[in-house]
Design an enzyme around this catalytic site. Structure first.
Site, PDB file in Angstrom:
ATOM      1  N   GLU A 163     -10.520   1.176  -2.053  1.00  0.00           N
ATOM      2  CA  GLU A 163     -10.641   2.241  -1.059  1.00  0.00           C
ATOM      3  C   GLU A 163     -11.520   3.387  -1.544  1.00  0.00           C
ATOM      4  OE1 GLU A 163      -7.762   5.381   1.359  1.00  0.00           O
ATOM      5  OE2 GLU A 163      -6.932   3.489   0.643  1.00  0.00           O
ATOM      6  N   ASP A 179       2.554  -5.379 -12.451  1.00  0.00           N
ATOM      7  CA  ASP A 179       2.996  -5.880 -11.148  1.00  0.00           C
ATOM      8  C   ASP A 179       3.143  -4.696 -10.201  1.00  0.00           C
ATOM      9  OD1 ASP A 179       4.213  -7.003  -8.963  1.00  0.00           O
ATOM     10  OD2 ASP A 179       5.774  -8.053 -10.079  1.00  0.00           O
ATOM     11  N   LYS A 203       2.247   6.749   0.734  1.00  0.00           N
ATOM     12  CA  LYS A 203       1.139   5.810   0.570  1.00  0.00           C
ATOM     13  C   LYS A 203       0.035   6.460  -0.249  1.00  0.00           C
ATOM     14  CE  LYS A 203      -2.836   3.581   1.828  1.00  0.00           C
ATOM     15  NZ  LYS A 203      -4.234   4.043   1.670  1.00  0.00           N
ATOM     16  N   HIS A 229     -13.592  11.857   2.623  1.00  0.00           N
ATOM     17  CA  HIS A 229     -13.348  10.414   2.627  1.00  0.00           C
ATOM     18  C   HIS A 229     -14.490   9.666   3.310  1.00  0.00           C
ATOM     19  CE1 HIS A 229     -11.152   6.631   2.859  1.00  0.00           C
ATOM     20  NE2 HIS A 229     -11.471   6.578   4.145  1.00  0.00           N
TER      21      HIS A 229
END
Length: 401
Positions: free
Chosen positions: A84, A280, A264, A379
């Protein structure tokens, strides 16, 4: 990193070869090794075939370095693997803002994980629970006999908790100190070793024997305190920006829909560090979201508020974190090995503190952008760069994320 700083002005303006050269100098790693591993050979097909079934190759992700991070007075260059745009830039920016208040302070609990042994069709759960508790010493010895390597390093089973789940289900939770490993294989070994005896003591049918990824006793805690006067920019005063972050944080506390996106953003940073270091990240994600919902309402993992009469923006984050610096994919994944050498951490606890600090830095940068200029300005600038050729041709519409 000793006396070296993670603040490297102009790093983003260098070409890739120059960035590697600088990292090689900072981290005392041979430049040729960085070129070899990060040039596409981090995971060869033979290694991939050993790691997973039905392998046909390896899928690459961008591998970058976050700058400016300071945790407990030490500087870190932090490897991150993520697709991202803007996340590494945001983390570096948030870390730079936090440095104005001395960076991040962090601590980590003991690396205690849970091996679960479940029995069902238990006709007298009260008596079954009593028998299991009375046999705790025997069960701890049996568990430790199954993991001599962990015992030799100072870890091992510590105690056994028992819970009556209702409907004839009883579960024994074996708490195991896993040292510097993530711990999945060790916990599963313990669960399998204790299964027959737990089934016998429970007087029911032996069920699942496996770890729990909800490592609620293996928490990491991070705080930062940023002077409001240093938090502004040309378009926004420090006080207005700090008020915006505190208000956005409160919104996440009140609304689960916002809290999910809030968290998130934290996991953008945490997962990228976990992935880069061969850990993991799915287990970390699952535990984080379970912890966020532990009160019955999904809540933010990090919160921000004004302190010291409005002169300080104070942030805090607590979350479970099961990361390892030995074992697992690290045995064969050269990219993950290089990542840990770049990071130069000495323990799994230190890695967890760095990863959590990266998560808090990511959250800070996102909330500051959201509450001032809006998330899209920075962004989308980086998103356009990532898609420069198709966007310039006019063939691809602008995304509306």
């Amino acid at each position: 990193m000793g006396s070296k700083t993670s603040c490297i002005p102009g790093f983003r303006d260098l070409d890739i070869a120059s960035r590697r050269r600088l990292l090689a100098t900072f981290c005392a790693i041979d430049e040729g090794e960085l070129d070899e591993v990060l040039g596409g050979a981090a995971l060869d097909v033979a290694a991939a075939d050993r790691m997973v079934e039905n392998a046909i190759g390896a899928l690459a992700l961008p591998f970058g370095v976050a700058l400016n991070l300071q945790v407990n007075g030490a500087d870190y260059l932090v490897p991150m693997a993520i697709e991202e745009p803007s996340v590494i830039a945001a983390v570096s920016h948030g870390s730079k803002r936090a440095r104005a208040g001395g960076g991040f302070r962090a601590s980590a609990d003991e690396p205690l994980m849970i091996a679960q042994i479940e029995a069902h069709e238990v006709h007298d759960p009260v008596a079954a629970s009593r028998r299991i508790r009375e046999a705790e010493g025997e069960l701890v010895e049996l568990a430790n006999a199954a993991i001599p390597g962990v015992r030799a390093r100072g870890g091992g089973a510590r105690r056994v908790d028992v819970r009556d789940l209702g409907e004839g289900f009883v579960v024994a939770d074996v708490l195991v100190h896993v040292c510097d490993i993530m711990g999945a294989n060790v916990l599963n070994t313990v669960a399998e070793a204790l299964g027959p005896r737990i089934g016998e003591l429970a007087g029911g049918a032996l069920g699942l024997r496996i770890l729990s990824n909800y490592c609620e006793r293996r928490l990491v805690h991070v705080t930062t305190r940023i002077p409001v006067e240093s938090f502004g920019c040309a378009r926004t005063s420090g006080r207005d920006a700090a008020l915006g972050v505190a208000s956005a944080s409160r919104f996440a506390e009140l609304d689960p829909h916002r809290a999910v996106t809030h968290n998130k953003g934290i996991m953008n940073g945490v997962d990228a560090v976990a992935l880069a270091t061969g850990n993991d990240f799915r287990a970390v994600e699952a535990a984080a979201h379970a912890y966020a919902a532990r009160t019955g309402q999904y809540r933010p993992l990090a919160t921000w508020q004004l302190a010291d009469g409005g002169e300080t923006l104070a942030g805090t984050l607590s979350m479970p974190m099961s990361l390892g610096t030995v074992g697992g994919a690290l045995r064969v994944h050269r990219g993950a090995q290089i990542a840990l050498r770049l990071l130069n951490v000495r323990s799994a606890a230190e890695l967890a503190m760095v990863a959590a600090a990266i998560g808090l830095a990511s959250n800070l940068a996102a909330l500051r952008a959201l509450s001032t200029e809006g998330i899209q300005r920075g962004h989308m600038t980086l998103h356009r760069r990532a898609l420069a050729t198709p966007l310039e041709s006019g063939d691809v519409p602008m995304p509306s994320e």
